[in-house]
Design a protein around this motif. Sequence first.
Motif, PDB file in Angstrom:
ATOM      1  N   ARG A 174      43.600  44.204  42.868  1.00  0.00           N
ATOM      2  CA  ARG A 174      44.154  43.594  41.791  1.00  0.00           C
ATOM      3  C   ARG A 174      44.989  44.742  41.157  1.00  0.00           C
ATOM      4  N   LEU A 221      48.587  44.499  42.361  1.00  0.00           N
ATOM      5  CA  LEU A 221      49.086  42.942  42.349  1.00  0.00           C
ATOM      6  C   LEU A 221      50.493  43.203  41.739  1.00  0.00           C
ATOM      7  N   ALA A 242      40.816  34.840  42.083  1.00  0.00           N
ATOM      8  CA  ALA A 242      40.347  36.036  42.794  1.00  0.00           C
ATOM      9  C   ALA A 242      39.659  35.648  43.967  1.00  0.00           C
ATOM     10  N   VAL A 247      42.534  39.721  44.756  1.00  0.00           N
ATOM     11  CA  VAL A 247      43.099  38.223  44.548  1.00  0.00           C
ATOM     12  C   VAL A 247      43.824  37.721  45.995  1.00  0.00           C
TER      13      VAL A 247
END
Length: 322
Positions: free
Chosen positions: A241, A244, A266, A274
């Motif tokens: 995450r 990202l 997620a 994710v």
Amino acid sequence: MSLRTQRLLEMLLLLREHGRLSSPDLAARLGVTTNTVLRDVRFLVRSGVPLATERGRYGGITLAPEYRTSVAGMADDETGALLALATGERAGDGIGDVLGSAVRKAMAALPAPHRDAMELIDRRIIIDPVRWRREDEPAGGLDALKEAVFTDRRLQLHYWRGEGGLHADVIDPYGLVDKAGVWYLVADAEGGPRLFAADRIVGARVLDEPARRRAGVELDALWRELRDRIDEVAAEVRIRRDALGRFVHRHLADLAAPPPEGGFPANDDDPDWVRVRLRFRSVAVARRLLDFGTDVQVLSPPELREDLASTAAEVARMYAAA
């Protein structure tokens, strides 16, 4: 079918039914402005649809009588697919499922003297409406390619092969494919089927020798085989995450769909990761995922996982040897 294609189709059906309609009348029936109607008319005319406009009290927009022939049994999605293809309008997903049946119905409606020629074209020409990722480039000359395809003769080609420079080959052509406005020649060369982009061909000469096509092999089957080798690789990855934002910035063009409003889902077993779906031009292009090291893990397809593992192992061996 896109909303615009649906509107264009509805406009043509109205004109076919009524013969002549004013632009305000069309606008009211279609639920758009008069300016939108006039823009659509100009677009259709540029695409080859024989529409005419006349000014004055008794003027309006008319569709040429020869364009009003109805094809019995053609469904709306089939008619829309033909319209999208004819005008170059971007088609929605699934156009390939209906375009073939639409063309067959159109061919069945032709007078008998024209069917043989259309059947030959159907065997030697393929229209694929989905473009591969490439920049718009002017198509190369097609005259010699068409001559060889329709007279069943061999071709001598001079063409650019990637970074390998200029090459020359004598090939046996099966036919031409228009993939979303980019022409490709399908042929046997160097002992197997090959695909030649017309815009990479710098010279073509039709030879007197007949083409040496393999018995029982048709253009459609060869095209499917070659297309399957080249079509984009669909991949599912999981991303840390905290990486990202950087990943999306680098790979926005590779996302299979725009980023969802609620964020990417997620990972099921770890909320710090994710899941993202991607599309790449090839497995080789997808190797760019290695730039993110352990922040990105490919979940599928297996061939991409194997390729990345092999590439990473080769790099590790190289540095271990040093």
